[in-house]
Design a protein around this motif. Structure first.
Motif, PDB file in Angstrom:
ATOM      1  N   ALA A   1      25.207  20.905  48.457  1.00 39.06           N
ATOM      2  CA  ALA A   1      25.108  22.361  48.578  1.00 39.06           C
ATOM      3  C   ALA A   1      26.401  22.958  49.122  1.00 39.06           C
ATOM      4  N   GLN A   2      27.016  22.292  50.076  1.00 38.76           N
ATOM      5  CA  GLN A   2      28.273  22.771  50.643  1.00 38.76           C
ATOM      6  C   GLN A   2      29.409  22.673  49.629  1.00 38.76           C
ATOM      7  N   ARG A   3      29.429  21.591  48.856  1.00 37.93           N
ATOM      8  CA  ARG A   3      30.466  21.439  47.835  1.00 37.93           C
ATOM      9  C   ARG A   3      30.378  22.561  46.807  1.00 37.93           C
ATOM     10  N   ARG A   4      29.160  22.918  46.425  1.00 42.53           N
ATOM     11  CA  ARG A   4      29.003  23.995  45.446  1.00 42.53           C
ATOM     12  C   ARG A   4      29.468  25.332  46.006  1.00 42.53           C
ATOM     13  N   ALA A   5      29.162  25.576  47.264  1.00 45.80           N
ATOM     14  CA  ALA A   5      29.603  26.826  47.895  1.00 45.80           C
ATOM     15  C   ALA A   5      31.121  26.912  47.926  1.00 45.80           C
ATOM     16  N   ILE A   6      31.784  25.837  48.347  1.00 44.09           N
ATOM     17  CA  ILE A   6      33.249  25.823  48.423  1.00 44.09           C
ATOM     18  C   ILE A   6      33.848  25.959  47.027  1.00 44.09           C
ATOM     19  N   MET A   7      33.310  25.235  46.068  1.00 47.40           N
ATOM     20  CA  MET A   7      33.804  25.286  44.695  1.00 47.40           C
ATOM     21  C   MET A   7      33.795  26.717  44.164  1.00 47.40           C
ATOM     22  N   ILE A   8      32.682  27.403  44.324  1.00 40.08           N
ATOM     23  CA  ILE A   8      32.540  28.752  43.783  1.00 40.08           C
ATOM     24  C   ILE A   8      33.372  29.745  44.587  1.00 40.08           C
ATOM     25  N   GLU A   9      33.435  29.572  45.915  1.00 40.28           N
ATOM     26  CA  GLU A   9      34.253  30.449  46.747  1.00 40.28           C
ATOM     27  C   GLU A   9      35.724  30.388  46.339  1.00 40.28           C
ATOM     28  N   VAL A  10      36.213  29.200  46.091  1.00 42.15           N
ATOM     29  CA  VAL A  10      37.626  29.046  45.733  1.00 42.15           C
ATOM     30  C   VAL A  10      37.895  29.622  44.346  1.00 42.15           C
ATOM     31  N   GLY A  11      37.008  29.367  43.412  1.00 43.93           N
ATOM     32  CA  GLY A  11      37.264  29.774  42.024  1.00 43.93           C
ATOM     33  C   GLY A  11      37.104  31.247  41.751  1.00 43.93           C
ATOM     34  N   MET A  12      36.281  31.951  42.534  1.00 43.93           N
ATOM     35  CA  MET A  12      36.002  33.370  42.274  1.00 43.93           C
ATOM     36  C   MET A  12      36.776  34.240  43.253  1.00 43.93           C
ATOM     37  N   GLN A  13      37.465  35.257  42.731  1.00 43.02           N
ATOM     38  CA  GLN A  13      38.347  36.102  43.528  1.00 43.02           C
ATOM     39  C   GLN A  13      37.821  37.533  43.637  1.00 43.02           C
ATOM     40  N   ASN A  14      38.302  38.243  44.647  1.00 39.24           N
ATOM     41  CA  ASN A  14      38.036  39.685  44.739  1.00 39.24           C
ATOM     42  C   ASN A  14      38.999  40.381  43.785  1.00 39.24           C
ATOM     43  N   SER A  15      38.682  40.307  42.507  1.00 38.08           N
ATOM     44  CA  SER A  15      39.575  40.829  41.477  1.00 38.08           C
ATOM     45  C   SER A  15      39.672  42.351  41.514  1.00 38.08           C
ATOM     46  N   ALA A  16      38.653  43.020  42.064  1.00 37.30           N
ATOM     47  CA  ALA A  16      38.730  44.479  42.212  1.00 37.30           C
ATOM     48  C   ALA A  16      39.869  44.852  43.155  1.00 37.30           C
ATOM     49  N   LEU A  17      40.056  44.073  44.215  1.00 35.53           N
ATOM     50  CA  LEU A  17      41.172  44.312  45.127  1.00 35.53           C
ATOM     51  C   LEU A  17      42.495  44.072  44.413  1.00 35.53           C
ATOM     52  N   GLY A  18      42.583  42.985  43.662  1.00 30.69           N
ATOM     53  CA  GLY A  18      43.811  42.704  42.926  1.00 30.69           C
ATOM     54  C   GLY A  18      44.159  43.800  41.939  1.00 30.69           C
ATOM     55  N   ALA A  19      43.159  44.296  41.216  1.00 24.69           N
ATOM     56  CA  ALA A  19      43.393  45.369  40.248  1.00 24.69           C
ATOM     57  C   ALA A  19      43.849  46.647  40.943  1.00 24.69           C
ATOM     58  N   THR A  20      43.248  46.942  42.085  1.00 22.85           N
ATOM     59  CA  THR A  20      43.604  48.152  42.825  1.00 22.85           C
ATOM     60  C   THR A  20      45.031  48.067  43.367  1.00 22.85           C
ATOM     61  N   LEU A  21      45.384  46.943  43.967  1.00 22.19           N
ATOM     62  CA  LEU A  21      46.735  46.778  44.505  1.00 22.19           C
ATOM     63  C   LEU A  21      47.779  46.762  43.393  1.00 22.19           C
ATOM     64  N   GLY A  22      47.444  46.095  42.286  1.00 18.91           N
ATOM     65  CA  GLY A  22      48.381  46.064  41.164  1.00 18.91           C
ATOM     66  C   GLY A  22      48.676  47.444  40.629  1.00 18.91           C
ATOM     67  N   THR A  23      47.639  48.260  40.492  1.00 17.84           N
ATOM     68  CA  THR A  23      47.813  49.622  39.986  1.00 17.84           C
ATOM     69  C   THR A  23      48.561  50.487  40.988  1.00 17.84           C
TER      70      THR A  23
ATOM     71  N   PHE B   1      52.396  48.421  41.828  1.00 15.83           N
ATOM     72  CA  PHE B   1      53.277  47.864  40.821  1.00 15.83           C
ATOM     73  C   PHE B   1      53.129  48.583  39.480  1.00 15.83           C
ATOM     74  N   SER B   2      52.290  48.092  38.623  1.00 12.63           N
ATOM     75  CA  SER B   2      52.128  48.695  37.296  1.00 12.63           C
ATOM     76  C   SER B   2      50.784  48.275  36.722  1.00 12.63           C
ATOM     77  N   PRO B   3      50.314  48.944  35.681  1.00 18.33           N
ATOM     78  CA  PRO B   3      49.054  48.520  35.050  1.00 18.33           C
ATOM     79  C   PRO B   3      49.088  47.068  34.573  1.00 18.33           C
ATOM     80  N   GLU B   4      50.287  46.616  34.134  1.00 17.42           N
ATOM     81  CA  GLU B   4      50.389  45.227  33.680  1.00 17.42           C
ATOM     82  C   GLU B   4      50.119  44.241  34.815  1.00 17.42           C
ATOM     83  N   ALA B   5      50.538  44.613  36.029  1.00 21.87           N
ATOM     84  CA  ALA B   5      50.302  43.739  37.187  1.00 21.87           C
ATOM     85  C   ALA B   5      48.834  43.714  37.581  1.00 21.87           C
TER      86      ALA B   5
END
Length: 312
Positions: free
Chosen positions: A252-274, A277-281
C-alpha cells in the motif's frame, strides 16, 4: 443537495473525459478561451482553497507518526521528476521554451488527483494525502529554486517573484481553506459536495486556455511533446515504485509513493508557465494534466486487477 453531490461526484470521476473535451475545444476554438488567460491564477487559487478545505490536523499528524515514509515521498517527488525532465529534454532536443515547460512541471509538487488514484489503487491514502500536503506547502520555495538550478541556462528565472506568486496562489489559499475548515467544519458540507465540480471547472478552464494560447506550438511539435510528457509520467511511476520498494515499504505504501511521484500539480505548472514565460512553456503542464489522469486511472485498475489475481 443530493443532486449536487451526485453531479459533482460524476464530474470528478469523469475528469479525464472533460479534460480531453476542453483540450480539443481550446485547440479548435482558441478565440473562446484565450480571453480567460488573466483568470488562470485565480482558478488555481480556487483549486488550492478547495484542497485546504479537505485537510485536517490528522493529515499532518502522519508526519510525526511515520516521518521516514513521508520524507522519502517528498524527497522522491522533488528529486526524481526534475531529473527525469532534464534527461528527457536533452534526449529529445526540445525547443527552449517547451524544454523549460517540461522542467517546470517536473519541479512542481504532487497533485491532489494522486490522492484519489491512490484510493482507487488500494494504496495508503493517509500517506498520499500527507505527502501531497507537504510537497505543496514546500512548493513556494522548492519549485522556483529547482527551476533555477535546472533551467537557468535557458532563461532568467525570477526566483523571488515566483516564490511570492506561489505563496499567493497556493500557500495562502490552502492555509485559508484549512482555517475555514477548522472554524466552520459542520457548516461546509454543501461546499465540500461541490468541490469536485468546482475543481474540474477551474482545471479545464486553465487547460483550455493554455491549449488555445499554444495552438501554434501544438500544431508544430505536439506529438513530440505528448511523447515526452507520457514518458515523464510513466518513468515517474516506475522510479517512485522502485524507490519505495528499495526502502522496504509495504504494498500500500509503495503504491502511494509511486502515484505521488508520477502525478504532478500540473495546474500550478501551467499557471507559472503562462505568467512568467510563454504559452509554450505552459503547454507540457497542460498535456500532463490530461494524460496523468488517464494513466493514473490505468495504474489504479492494474493494481486492483493484481490484487484480485493474487487473492488479496
Amino acid at each position: 443537495m443530493q443532486g449536487l453531490r451526485q453531479l459533482s461526484t460524476f464530474i470528478g470521476q469523469t475528469f479525464a473525459l472533460w479534460a480531453i473535451v476542453f483540450a480539443i475545444a481550446g485547440f479548435t476554438a482558441p478565440q473562446v478561451f484565450t480571453p480567460f488567460k488573466p483568470a488562470i491564477p485565480y482558478a488555481l487559487g480556487i483549486i488550492m482553497f478547495g484542497m485546504g478545505l479537505t485537510l485536517r490536523a490528522r493529515d499532518f499528524a502522519e508526519i510525526l507518526r511515520r516521518p521516514f515514509q513521508v520524507l522519502l515521498g517528498v524527497v522522491a517527488q522533488f528529486l526524481i521528476m526534475p531529473l527525469l525532465a532534464v534527461l528527457l529534454v536533452h534526449v529529445f532536443s526540445l525547443e527552449p521554451m517547451v524544454a523549460l515547460g517540461v522542467i517546470l512541471v517536473g519541479c512542481c509538487p504532487g497533485g491532489t488527483a494522486s490522492n484519489v488514484m491512490t484510493y482507487l489503487a488500494r494504496g495508503d491514502v493517509a500517506l498520499s494525502v500527507t505527502i501531497t500536503a507537504c510537497s505543496t506547502l514546500l512548493a513556494p520555495f522548492l519549485t522556483p529554486l529547482l527551476l533555477e538550478l535546472y533551467a537557468h541556462k535557458t532563461v532568467d528565472i525570477a526566483v523571488g517573484a515566483m516564490m511570492l506568486s506561489i505563496v499567493d496562489m497556493v500557500l495562502l489559499p490552502i492555509v485559508g481553506g484549512i482555517i475555514i475548515n477548522r472554524l466552520f467544519d459542520r457548516h461546509l458540507q454543501v461546499l465540500r459536495d461541490a468541490l469536485p465540480l468546482i475543481s474540474v471547472v477551474c482545471i479545464v478552464l486553465i487547460l483550455a486556455s493554455v491549449v488555445a494560447l499554444s495552438k501554434g506550438a501544438i500544431a508544430k511539435s505536439g506529438m513530440i511533446i505528448f511523447g515526452v510528457v507520457i514518458l515523464h509520467n510513466l518513468l515517474g511511476y516506475l522510479l517512485g515504485l522502485l524507490a519505495a520498494r528499495a526502502a522496504g515499504f509495504n504494498s500500500a505504501q509503495r503504491r502511494a509513493i509511486m502515484i505521488e511521484v508520477g502525478m504532478q500539480n500540473s495546474a500550478l505548472g501551467a499557471t507559472l508557465g503562462t505568467k512568467y514565460f510563454s504559452p509554450e512553456a505552459a503547454l507540457p503542464s497542460a498535456i500532463f494534466s490530461v494524460w496523468h489522469n488517464i494513466s493514473g486511472a490505468l495504474v489504479a485498475n492494474i493494481c486492483t486487477w493484481w490484487d484480485k489475481r493474487h487473492g488479496k
